[in-house]
Scaffold this motif. Structure first.
Motif, PDB file in Angstrom:
ATOM      1  N   ALA A 256      -4.220  -4.787  -1.536  1.00 33.31           N
ATOM      2  CA  ALA A 256      -3.158  -4.417  -2.474  1.00 33.31           C
ATOM      3  C   ALA A 256      -2.235  -5.590  -2.791  1.00 33.31           C
ATOM      4  O   ALA A 256      -1.041  -5.413  -3.041  1.00 33.31           O
ATOM      5  CB  ALA A 256      -2.354  -3.236  -1.941  1.00 33.31           C
TER       6      ALA A 256
ATOM      7  N   LEU B 202      -1.314  -5.138  -8.012  1.00 32.11           N
ATOM      8  CA  LEU B 202      -1.262  -3.721  -8.357  1.00 32.11           C
ATOM      9  C   LEU B 202      -1.199  -3.557  -9.876  1.00 32.11           C
ATOM     10  O   LEU B 202      -0.567  -4.354 -10.569  1.00 32.11           O
ATOM     11  CB  LEU B 202      -0.017  -3.060  -7.748  1.00 32.11           C
ATOM     12  N   ASP B 203      -1.859  -2.528 -10.380  1.00 28.34           N
ATOM     13  CA  ASP B 203      -1.654  -2.112 -11.763  1.00 28.34           C
ATOM     14  C   ASP B 203      -0.676  -0.946 -11.753  1.00 28.34           C
ATOM     15  O   ASP B 203      -0.807  -0.016 -10.935  1.00 28.34           O
ATOM     16  CB  ASP B 203      -2.967  -1.680 -12.417  1.00 28.34           C
TER      17      ASP B 203
ATOM     18  N   ASP C  47       0.804   1.975 -14.070  1.00 28.26           N
ATOM     19  CA  ASP C  47       0.776   2.770 -15.294  1.00 28.26           C
ATOM     20  C   ASP C  47       2.144   3.424 -15.473  1.00 28.26           C
ATOM     21  O   ASP C  47       2.640   4.117 -14.579  1.00 28.26           O
ATOM     22  CB  ASP C  47      -0.311   3.837 -15.224  1.00 28.26           C
TER      23      ASP C  47
ATOM     24  N   LYS D 221      -5.586  -3.358  -6.962  1.00 29.32           N
ATOM     25  CA  LYS D 221      -6.665  -4.093  -7.607  1.00 29.32           C
ATOM     26  C   LYS D 221      -7.631  -4.691  -6.604  1.00 29.32           C
ATOM     27  O   LYS D 221      -8.714  -5.146  -6.971  1.00 29.32           O
ATOM     28  CB  LYS D 221      -6.088  -5.217  -8.480  1.00 29.32           C
TER      29      LYS D 221
ATOM     30  N   THR E  51       0.971  -0.255 -19.398  1.00 25.49           N
ATOM     31  CA  THR E  51       0.450  -0.730 -18.115  1.00 25.49           C
ATOM     32  C   THR E  51       0.969  -2.139 -17.853  1.00 25.49           C
ATOM     33  O   THR E  51       0.924  -2.992 -18.737  1.00 25.49           O
ATOM     34  CB  THR E  51      -1.086  -0.746 -18.091  1.00 25.49           C
TER      35      THR E  51
ATOM     36  N   ILE F 221       1.093   2.846  -3.510  1.00 27.97           N
ATOM     37  CA  ILE F 221      -0.084   3.390  -4.193  1.00 27.97           C
ATOM     38  C   ILE F 221       0.079   4.897  -4.405  1.00 27.97           C
ATOM     39  O   ILE F 221       0.454   5.635  -3.492  1.00 27.97           O
ATOM     40  CB  ILE F 221      -1.363   3.079  -3.392  1.00 27.97           C
ATOM     41  N   GLY F 222      -0.201   5.321  -5.599  1.00 24.87           N
ATOM     42  CA  GLY F 222      -0.035   6.726  -5.970  1.00 24.87           C
ATOM     43  C   GLY F 222       0.996   6.875  -7.075  1.00 24.87           C
ATOM     44  O   GLY F 222       1.398   5.903  -7.716  1.00 24.87           O
ATOM     45  N   THR F 223       1.445   8.089  -7.300  1.00 24.15           N
ATOM     46  CA  THR F 223       2.373   8.393  -8.390  1.00 24.15           C
ATOM     47  C   THR F 223       3.780   8.612  -7.856  1.00 24.15           C
ATOM     48  O   THR F 223       3.977   9.320  -6.854  1.00 24.15           O
ATOM     49  CB  THR F 223       1.911   9.643  -9.156  1.00 24.15           C
TER      50      THR F 223
ATOM     51  N   LYS G   7       2.451   5.149 -11.875  1.00 23.16           N
ATOM     52  CA  LYS G   7       1.315   5.297 -10.980  1.00 23.16           C
ATOM     53  C   LYS G   7       0.793   3.917 -10.613  1.00 23.16           C
ATOM     54  O   LYS G   7       0.440   3.111 -11.484  1.00 23.16           O
ATOM     55  CB  LYS G   7       0.203   6.112 -11.642  1.00 23.16           C
TER      56      LYS G   7
ATOM     57  N   THR H 149      -1.966   1.474  -8.685  1.00 25.07           N
ATOM     58  CA  THR H 149      -3.363   1.396  -8.245  1.00 25.07           C
ATOM     59  C   THR H 149      -3.635  -0.007  -7.731  1.00 25.07           C
ATOM     60  O   THR H 149      -3.293  -1.000  -8.394  1.00 25.07           O
ATOM     61  CB  THR H 149      -4.326   1.695  -9.412  1.00 25.07           C
TER      62      THR H 149
ATOM     63  N   LYS I  55       0.825  -1.209   0.000  1.00 22.17           N
ATOM     64  CA  LYS I  55       0.000   0.000   0.000  1.00 22.17           C
ATOM     65  C   LYS I  55       0.859   1.260   0.000  1.00 22.17           C
ATOM     66  O   LYS I  55       0.399   2.336  -0.390  1.00 22.17           O
ATOM     67  CB  LYS I  55      -0.944  -0.003   1.198  1.00 22.17           C
TER      68      LYS I  55
END
Length: 372
Positions: A195, A198-199, A201, A191, A222, A165-167, A187, A189, A162
């Motif tokens: 957590a 995670l995806d 990007d 799923k 991605t 998570i974020g950029t 970035k 995220t 966790k």
């Protein structure tokens, strides 16, 4: 007799055509293999391309001869991958893409620019079908991937996904073939609520040399990450933190990530995450390391902690290179319709221009490799 001659000429033309496809595909293999750091040609074999100014050398012809190119299934391009071949070569853009990759002959930065300028789903599908799915081009299979299974003893035992998570900005990298593109941000995220998956990007720029006009292409991808600590049913002999697998530019890759250092930013050390990775593609192994930070440049206050974590893992942070995240304002060169023109000039250039079709059928037909 005329009918027999015509039939023979047609057969010769078809044979040349499929051999040309095999030649182009092998050139693409040389280029895409270095996208992930796994080289199958020594650097001295690089041709003189816009991205590689080394000695004149017909790297493709030598490689094809040494690796018994004639064993490639040239009929496969039509018989097994006919739809993909037709889709790719239905306009100049597709031909320009593979011709561009072929000219690179294994030079990674050159290949990256080719994908940035001419990349498409049609190209990805063609590579996947001809190289991996049906082996129209024969590539070495006795690649030793055991190095990927050697982990890092200092990988964090209690990593909380966790926290990612974020950029994040990728600020410093170790592998020049993989880590050092300009303007990189990732970035993450979750799923699910814990957590455990995670995806990610991925955004980065590919610069065009000033000698070719300057500017940049923007790329967005991605990847899907699986956190091993939260998926105990997945075998994990390397004690990796998480892993990903998938396809990039039509070719499969597997990659293990090891989180070997971090700061949550709650103390005196600004937030960072230090990642080492090991992976492989069809062509071989690759590895590297990089730093995530919440700012485009790794804060000076975080550098001592990053250096210490890297050293404990056997890495030298002084060998990392700062990534250019200045991201100057400007319009990208991305154009989905680029190279789709069908003018006489377009087609003539594709046939007799540098890296054109004739270059693949008769390498060195201009006599350039005979020049002293």
């Amino acid at each position: 007799n005329n009918n027999n001659n015509n039939s023979s000429n047609n057969d010769d033309f078809l044979q040349k055509g499929t051999q040309t496809l095999a030649s182009i595909a092998l050139g693409v293999v040389l280029s895409t293999s270095t996208m992930f750091g796994g080289g199958i040609v020594p650097p001295v074999a690089f041709a003189d391309t816009p991205a590689s100014a080394t000695a004149k050398y017909d790297g493709f012809a030598e490689y094809a001869k040494e690796n018994k190119m004639e064993q490639s299934d040239v009929g496969c391009f039509i018989n097994k991958c006919g739809d993909q071949t037709k889709a790719l070569f239905s306009n100049p853009r597709g031909i320009k893409g593979v011709s561009c990759l072929g000219r690179c002959k294994g030079e990674q930065s050159c290949a990256t620019r080719c994908f940035a300028e001419f990349g498409s789903e049609d190209l990805n599908n063609w590579l996947s079908c001809t190289i991996e799915d049906n082996e129209c081009v024969k590539v070495p299979k006795n690649v030793d991937n055991s190095a990927e299974n050697v982990g890092y003893e200092t990988a964090l035992k209690n990593f909380n996904p966790k926290s990612l998570i974020g950029t994040w900005y990728k600020t410093d990298g170790l592998n020049p073939n993989y880590d050092l593109f300009d303007c990189q941000s990732n970035k993450f995220t979750a799923k699910d609520s814990d957590a455990s998956e995670l995806d990610m990007d991925i955004f980065f720029r590919v610069s065009r040399p000033e000698s070719s006009g300057g500017g940049f292409w923007e790329n967005a991808l991605t990847e899907h990450m699986v956190v091993d600590a939260l998926n105990p049913d997945i075998p994990n002999p390397t004690k990796r933190t998480m892993h990903t697998e998938g396809k990039m530019y039509g070719l499969t890759f597997d990659e293990n990530w090891f989180i070997i250092g971090e700061s949550d930013g709650k103390g005196e050390v600004p937030p960072f995450t230090l990642v080492a990775y090991k992976g492989h593609t069809l062509q071989g192994n690759y590895e590297g390391a990089f730093v995530y930070a919440k700012e485009p440049i790794l804060p000076a206050a975080a550098v001592p902690a990053v250096k210490e974590a890297a050293a404990k893992a056997g890495l030298d942070f002084d060998k990392f290179t700062r990534i250019d995240n200045t991201c100057p304002v400007g319009n990208s060169l991305n154009d989905a319709s680029a190279g789709t023109g069908t003018s006489t000039t377009d087609w003539v250039d594709l046939v007799i221009g540098e890296g054109g079709v004739i270059d693949w059928v008769v390498p060195g037909w201009r006599g350039e490799y005979n020049k002293k």
